[in-house]
Write an enzyme that holds these catalytic residues in place. Structure first.
Site, PDB file in Angstrom:
ATOM      1  N   VAL A  84       8.842  -6.089  -1.128  1.00  0.00           N
ATOM      2  CA  VAL A  84       9.209  -7.462  -0.782  1.00  0.00           C
ATOM      3  C   VAL A  84       8.150  -8.398  -1.352  1.00  0.00           C
ATOM      4  O   VAL A  84       6.954  -8.191  -1.136  1.00  0.00           O
ATOM      5  CB  VAL A  84       9.297  -7.653   0.746  1.00  0.00           C
ATOM      6  CG1 VAL A  84       9.736  -9.078   1.069  1.00  0.00           C
ATOM      7  CG2 VAL A  84      10.264  -6.651   1.361  1.00  0.00           C
ATOM      8  N   GLU A  85       8.581  -9.398  -2.082  1.00  0.00           N
ATOM      9  CA  GLU A  85       7.641 -10.398  -2.597  1.00  0.00           C
ATOM     10  C   GLU A  85       7.013 -11.106  -1.405  1.00  0.00           C
ATOM     11  O   GLU A  85       7.710 -11.519  -0.479  1.00  0.00           O
ATOM     12  CB  GLU A  85       8.388 -11.362  -3.516  1.00  0.00           C
ATOM     13  CG  GLU A  85       7.503 -12.325  -4.269  1.00  0.00           C
ATOM     14  CD  GLU A  85       7.119 -13.505  -3.409  1.00  0.00           C
ATOM     15  OE1 GLU A  85       5.892 -13.761  -3.307  1.00  0.00           O
ATOM     16  OE2 GLU A  85       8.016 -14.138  -2.822  1.00  0.00           O
ATOM     17  N   SER A  86       5.676 -11.237  -1.427  1.00  0.00           N
ATOM     18  CA  SER A  86       4.941 -11.610  -0.222  1.00  0.00           C
ATOM     19  C   SER A  86       5.239 -13.030   0.278  1.00  0.00           C
ATOM     20  O   SER A  86       5.288 -13.261   1.481  1.00  0.00           O
ATOM     21  CB  SER A  86       3.439 -11.438  -0.441  1.00  0.00           C
ATOM     22  OG  SER A  86       2.988 -12.247  -1.512  1.00  0.00           O
ATOM     23  N   LYS A  87       5.424 -13.999  -0.626  1.00  0.00           N
ATOM     24  CA  LYS A  87       5.717 -15.345  -0.141  1.00  0.00           C
ATOM     25  C   LYS A  87       7.079 -15.386   0.535  1.00  0.00           C
ATOM     26  O   LYS A  87       7.252 -16.054   1.571  1.00  0.00           O
ATOM     27  CB  LYS A  87       5.660 -16.366  -1.269  1.00  0.00           C
ATOM     28  CG  LYS A  87       5.860 -17.795  -0.760  1.00  0.00           C
ATOM     29  CD  LYS A  87       5.644 -18.837  -1.834  1.00  0.00           C
ATOM     30  CE  LYS A  87       5.822 -20.243  -1.287  1.00  0.00           C
ATOM     31  NZ  LYS A  87       5.625 -21.276  -2.339  1.00  0.00           N
ATOM     32  N   CYS A 185      -3.183 -12.629  -8.404  1.00  0.00           N
ATOM     33  CA  CYS A 185      -1.731 -12.703  -8.333  1.00  0.00           C
ATOM     34  C   CYS A 185      -1.167 -12.948  -9.729  1.00  0.00           C
ATOM     35  O   CYS A 185      -1.641 -13.846 -10.447  1.00  0.00           O
ATOM     36  CB  CYS A 185      -1.317 -13.826  -7.384  1.00  0.00           C
ATOM     37  SG  CYS A 185       0.456 -14.143  -7.374  1.00  0.00           S
ATOM     38  N   ASP A 192      -7.023 -11.870  -5.172  1.00  0.00           N
ATOM     39  CA  ASP A 192      -6.718 -10.880  -4.143  1.00  0.00           C
ATOM     40  C   ASP A 192      -7.964 -10.026  -3.950  1.00  0.00           C
ATOM     41  O   ASP A 192      -8.379  -9.305  -4.863  1.00  0.00           O
ATOM     42  CB  ASP A 192      -5.542  -9.993  -4.562  1.00  0.00           C
ATOM     43  CG  ASP A 192      -4.243 -10.769  -4.667  1.00  0.00           C
ATOM     44  OD1 ASP A 192      -4.000 -11.637  -3.807  1.00  0.00           O
ATOM     45  OD2 ASP A 192      -3.466 -10.505  -5.608  1.00  0.00           O
ATOM     46  N   HIS A 224      -0.643  -5.874  -5.398  1.00  0.00           N
ATOM     47  CA  HIS A 224      -1.505  -4.892  -4.734  1.00  0.00           C
ATOM     48  C   HIS A 224      -1.027  -3.456  -4.979  1.00  0.00           C
ATOM     49  O   HIS A 224      -1.828  -2.576  -5.332  1.00  0.00           O
ATOM     50  CB  HIS A 224      -1.526  -5.138  -3.221  1.00  0.00           C
ATOM     51  CG  HIS A 224      -1.967  -6.505  -2.815  1.00  0.00           C
ATOM     52  ND1 HIS A 224      -1.347  -7.658  -3.234  1.00  0.00           N
ATOM     53  CD2 HIS A 224      -2.954  -6.922  -1.992  1.00  0.00           C
ATOM     54  CE1 HIS A 224      -1.935  -8.715  -2.694  1.00  0.00           C
ATOM     55  NE2 HIS A 224      -2.913  -8.292  -1.933  1.00  0.00           N
ATOM     56  N   GLU A 225       0.259  -3.234  -4.754  1.00  0.00           N
ATOM     57  CA  GLU A 225       0.806  -1.887  -4.894  1.00  0.00           C
ATOM     58  C   GLU A 225       0.644  -1.377  -6.324  1.00  0.00           C
ATOM     59  O   GLU A 225       0.330  -0.200  -6.556  1.00  0.00           O
ATOM     60  CB  GLU A 225       2.289  -1.880  -4.519  1.00  0.00           C
ATOM     61  CG  GLU A 225       2.583  -2.366  -3.095  1.00  0.00           C
ATOM     62  CD  GLU A 225       2.852  -3.866  -2.998  1.00  0.00           C
ATOM     63  OE1 GLU A 225       3.479  -4.284  -2.015  1.00  0.00           O
ATOM     64  OE2 GLU A 225       2.420  -4.613  -3.907  1.00  0.00           O
ATOM     65  N   ARG A 253      -3.341 -13.002   2.958  1.00  0.00           N
ATOM     66  CA  ARG A 253      -2.982 -14.304   2.408  1.00  0.00           C
ATOM     67  C   ARG A 253      -1.638 -14.690   2.997  1.00  0.00           C
ATOM     68  O   ARG A 253      -0.726 -13.859   3.050  1.00  0.00           O
ATOM     69  CB  ARG A 253      -2.903 -14.252   0.883  1.00  0.00           C
ATOM     70  CG  ARG A 253      -2.775 -15.672   0.346  1.00  0.00           C
ATOM     71  CD  ARG A 253      -2.565 -15.833  -1.117  1.00  0.00           C
ATOM     72  NE  ARG A 253      -3.247 -14.911  -1.986  1.00  0.00           N
ATOM     73  CZ  ARG A 253      -2.686 -14.473  -3.109  1.00  0.00           C
ATOM     74  NH1 ARG A 253      -1.461 -14.821  -3.417  1.00  0.00           N
ATOM     75  NH2 ARG A 253      -3.334 -13.669  -3.913  1.00  0.00           N
ATOM     76  N   GLY A 254      -1.513 -15.933   3.460  1.00  0.00           N
ATOM     77  CA  GLY A 254      -0.266 -16.362   4.072  1.00  0.00           C
ATOM     78  C   GLY A 254       0.068 -15.588   5.334  1.00  0.00           C
ATOM     79  O   GLY A 254       1.245 -15.389   5.650  1.00  0.00           O
TER      80      GLY A 254
END
Length: 278
Positions: A84-87, A185, A192, A224-225, A253-254
């Site tokens: 899943v895209e983090s934002k 990012c 990161d 990250h992954e 973050r977020g």
């Protein structure tokens, strides 16, 4: 859909009403193909593992309109075809702020259903309620610190040739870690920050070369992954360990932190304990 279609790096409208459509999936396979991993051709992955996501900004309303809070932990298998895209994850979690849920269990079921659907695999979800916050504790990564080494370096893009091992000598088993991992990012360029633990058995890895290699991610762009999988593959190819596990804990973050774990042998999933920087 591609990363260009995601909300990352774009002005977003925040909603406080539940909206599962905010979640944006990203396929794992393109980054793996760049590493020479072609699982689509029937070749098994050279590792297995889990991505541990912790969400610290989760709130909803109970049936009487009173706000509730919890920490959420998501366990996503490395075998899942999507991340899943983090934002989008942040926006999705934020959409519960003015959403009524009858119970924490009902909320957990919604989270599990939605994230599993986006990742294309079953995702485990745990909620830590406010009454249990006092039980949470910090813990640093175990092992021998690579950061103790006093060395020079000037390489800030991933360079596998920095890695070497004593291939003709007796094998060893070691657990090493560094707090000096940094990448960026791939869309926004935001830093990161992370810590990484490497457990292996096989030819002894040169510690100075390994630290220089980890530092070389400092100007690299990657999720990250993807960074953890690249570290795993480079060490596996260059140092030829029989057993290898790589675990990274990134700062949040977020309101989210992401902690990927990859291994090629049976090893318990690491305890999901925050480090001091998280």
């Amino acid at each position: 859909m591609t990363l260009d279609h995601s909300p990352l790096g774009k002005t977003a409208t925040y909603t406080e009403r539940y909206d599962a459509s905010l979640l944006f999936p990203l396929a794992r396979q393109p980054a793996r193909e760049a590493l020479g991993i072609n699982a689509d051709a029937g070749v098994p992955l050279p590792f297995f593992g889990t991505d541990i996501w912790n969400a610290y900004e989760l709130s909803w309303l109970n049936s009487r309109g009173k706000p509730q809070i919890a920490l959420a932990t998501f366990y996503v298998s490395a075998d899942s075809p999507f991340i899943v895209e983090s934002k989008s994850f942040k926006l999705y979690l934020g959409s519960f702020a003015q959403t009524v849920c009858d119970s924490a269990e009902a909320l957990r079921d919604i989270l599990r259903r939605d994230i599993s659907a986006v990742c294309g695999a079953s995702v485990s979800v745990q909620l830590t309620l406010a009454a249990d916050f006092a039980r949470l504790r910090l813990e640093e990564l175990e092992g021998l610190s690579l950061d103790r080494l006093d060395l020079d370096t000037d390489v800030y893009q991933p360079e596998p040739s920095l890695l070497s091992a004593a291939l003709t000598e007796a094998p060893v088993a070691e657990t090493l870690y560094s707090n000096l991992l940094k990448s960026n990012c791939p869309v926004t360029g935001q830093p990161d920050w992370g810590s990484v633990q490497i457990h292996y058995a096989g030819p002894q890895i040169d510690h100075a070369g390994l630290l220089r290699y980890l530092i070389s991610y400092r100007q690299h762009t990657g999720f990250h992954e993807q960074c953890v999988e690249r570290i795993f593959i480079d060490i596996l190819r260059m140092c030829q360990p029989v057993k290898l596990a790589v675990y990274a804990r990134y700062t949040r973050r977020g309101g989210l932190d992401i902690n990927p774990f990859r291994t090629n042998f049976n090893l318990p999933l690491p305890d999901n304990l925050r480090t001091a920087r998280q």
